[in-house]
Design a protein around this motif. Structure first.
Motif, short mmCIF file in Angstrom:
data_model
loop_
_atom_site.label_atom_id
_atom_site.label_comp_id
_atom_site.label_asym_id
_atom_site.label_seq_id
_atom_site.Cartn_x
_atom_site.Cartn_y
_atom_site.Cartn_z
N SER A 10 0.78 -1.04 -0.10
CA SER A 10 -0.21 -0.03 -0.12
C SER A 10 0.75 1.19 -0.30
O SER A 10 2.12 1.19 0.37
N VAL A 11 0.24 2.27 -0.56
CA VAL A 11 1.10 3.54 -0.55
C VAL A 11 -0.07 4.68 0.02
O VAL A 11 -1.28 4.76 -0.42
N GLU A 12 0.41 5.51 1.00
CA GLU A 12 -0.62 6.53 1.23
C GLU A 12 -0.33 7.85 0.47
O GLU A 12 0.64 7.95 0.45
N ARG A 13 -1.31 8.70 1.00
CA ARG A 13 -1.13 10.16 0.54
C ARG A 13 0.09 10.69 1.08
O ARG A 13 0.25 10.71 2.30
N GLY A 14 0.86 11.37 0.39
CA GLY A 14 1.80 12.21 1.14
C GLY A 14 3.23 11.35 1.58
O GLY A 14 4.14 11.68 2.09
N GLU A 15 3.16 9.86 1.04
CA GLU A 15 4.21 8.99 1.51
C GLU A 15 5.06 8.67 0.43
O GLU A 15 4.70 8.34 -0.75
N LEU A 16 6.63 8.50 0.82
CA LEU A 16 7.30 8.02 -0.16
C LEU A 16 7.64 6.45 0.09
O LEU A 16 8.07 6.31 1.23
N VAL A 17 7.56 5.46 -0.67
CA VAL A 17 7.39 4.13 -0.20
C VAL A 17 8.54 3.39 -1.34
O VAL A 17 8.51 3.80 -2.56
N ALA A 18 9.49 2.66 -0.81
CA ALA A 18 10.22 1.99 -1.79
C ALA A 18 10.00 0.65 -1.66
O ALA A 18 9.63 -0.23 -0.79
N LEU A 19 9.89 0.09 -2.92
CA LEU A 19 9.95 -1.34 -3.34
C LEU A 19 11.61 -1.81 -3.42
O LEU A 19 12.03 -1.31 -4.47
N LEU A 20 12.03 -2.67 -2.62
CA LEU A 20 13.33 -3.25 -2.61
C LEU A 20 13.28 -4.60 -3.06
O LEU A 20 12.36 -5.59 -2.82
N GLY A 21 14.34 -5.22 -3.59
CA GLY A 21 14.75 -6.70 -3.85
C GLY A 21 15.93 -6.73 -4.92
O GLY A 21 15.97 -5.89 -5.55
N ALA A 22 16.41 -8.11 -4.85
CA ALA A 22 17.22 -8.56 -5.90
C ALA A 22 16.78 -8.30 -7.31
O ALA A 22 15.73 -8.41 -7.54
N ASN A 23 17.85 -8.52 -8.16
CA ASN A 23 17.46 -8.50 -9.60
C ASN A 23 16.55 -9.62 -9.73
O ASN A 23 16.81 -10.77 -9.24
N GLY A 24 15.39 -9.37 -10.53
CA GLY A 24 14.68 -10.59 -10.85
C GLY A 24 13.52 -10.97 -9.73
O GLY A 24 12.62 -11.87 -9.89
N ALA A 25 13.64 -10.04 -8.86
CA ALA A 25 12.52 -10.43 -7.52
C ALA A 25 11.03 -10.07 -8.09
O ALA A 25 10.22 -10.87 -7.38
N GLY A 26 11.03 -9.27 -9.02
CA GLY A 26 9.48 -9.06 -9.45
C GLY A 26 9.20 -7.57 -9.17
O GLY A 26 7.87 -7.15 -9.45
N LYS A 27 10.04 -6.60 -8.96
CA LYS A 27 9.69 -5.21 -8.76
C LYS A 27 8.98 -4.50 -9.68
O LYS A 27 7.91 -3.81 -9.64
N THR A 28 9.88 -4.72 -10.85
CA THR A 28 9.32 -4.10 -12.43
C THR A 28 7.94 -4.58 -12.58
O THR A 28 7.00 -3.66 -12.97
N THR A 29 7.86 -5.91 -12.65
CA THR A 29 6.61 -6.51 -12.92
C THR A 29 5.41 -5.90 -12.16
O THR A 29 4.42 -5.86 -12.35
N THR A 30 5.60 -5.95 -10.70
CA THR A 30 4.60 -5.29 -9.72
C THR A 30 4.20 -3.78 -10.19
O THR A 30 3.13 -3.54 -10.16
N LEU A 31 5.35 -3.04 -10.52
CA LEU A 31 4.81 -1.64 -10.96
C LEU A 31 4.09 -1.74 -12.39
O LEU A 31 3.05 -0.94 -12.41
N LEU A 32 4.42 -2.61 -13.25
CA LEU A 32 3.74 -2.63 -14.37
C LEU A 32 2.48 -3.26 -14.07
O LEU A 32 1.55 -2.59 -14.91
#
Ligand code: ATP
Length: 232
Positions: A25-47
């Motif tokens: 989740s992301v709240e209004r006014g909040e800066l949130v980081a998605l971390l993880g090794a290469n291939g963890a699925g971060k880009t796919t989640t954003l897409l």
């Protein structure tokens, strides 16, 4: 009620799930980081949040309304702006042209360039002649022209010098706080991110391995880095 609520998302490519059961989740006014090794699925989640890959199950809500059935352009109109990993700028356009294109041929709102004053000096410069940091500023400014409620930035730091990376974080924090939007980033520089972000989600092997506020996660970062983030 969160600005963005992703619940038990399973998404992937050509019927093959690469992220499974991911909640964040992301709240209004909040800066949130998605971390993880290469291939963890971060880009796919954003897409998946932006509607650019297939979602097989789960919920994606923006302002409490489901956006799962919306096309990418409709999600953009609903308030999502996505700065992809390659920044997707047009090399032959100038800085001014890039911004005007994003603003429907109008001038950008004055506040946009206040976050990136250096761009003001570069109006006639072609994208191809900009440094990596200048290109990232332009990609962010272009996204801000639409006054997003959710700004998604993939691998903001890719190819940038550490000093330049350090300069971007306070700007993102200000954007989140002052514009009241949520900012969700994928970041490789875990320790830099932990200095600036409000909350952290850690992905591993296509699933969500850990989530918490930065204060909760900071003491665990060595353990998490060893287990999930590879050598950093
Ligand atoms: P990175 O830091 O390397 O970008 P990531 O955490 O963003 O990694 P993803 O890019 O989401 O990870 O990739 C997750 C998995 O999905 C990987 O196994 C990758 O091979 C696979 N994948 C990514 N893009 C595609 C695609 N277009 N078609 C099929 N599989 C893909």
């Amino acid at each position: 009620m969160s600005l963005l609520e992703v619940r038990r998302l399973t998404a992937g490519y050509a019927s093959v799930p690469v992220v499974r059961d991911v909640s964040l989740s992301v709240e209004r006014g909040e800066l949130v980081a998605l971390l993880g090794a290469n291939g963890a699925g971060k880009t796919t989640t954003l897409l998946a949040i932006s509607g650019l890959v297939s979602v097989y199950s789960g919920e994606i809500r923006l302002d409490a309304g489901s956006i799962a059935g919306l096309a990418p352009a409709q999600r953009a109109r609903a308030g999502i702006q996505h700065v992809p990993e390659d920044r997707s700028l047009f090399p032959s356009l100038t800085v001014d042209e890039t911004i005007r294109l994003a603003c429907g041929a109008r001038r950008p709102p004055k506040w946009v360039l206040e976050y990136f004053p250096a761009l003001g000096e570069l109006g006639g410069r072609r994208v191809a002649a900009l440094s990596g940091g200048e290109q990232q500023m332009l990609a962010l400014a272009r996204a801000l022209c639409r006054d997003p409620s959710l700004l998604i930035v993939d691998e903001m730091s890719l190819g940038l010098a550490p000093l330049v990376v350090n300069a971007f974080f306070p700007v993102l924090r200000r954007i989140a706080a002052e514009r009241g939007c949520g900012v969700l980033i994928v970041e490789q520089h875990v320790h830099v991110a932990l200095r600036w972000v409000d909350r952290v989600h850690v992905m591993a092997g296509g699933t969500m391995a850990a989530s918490g506020t930065t204060d909760e996660m900071r003491p665990r970062i060595d353990e998490l880095a060893g287990a999930y983030l590879g050598e950093r």
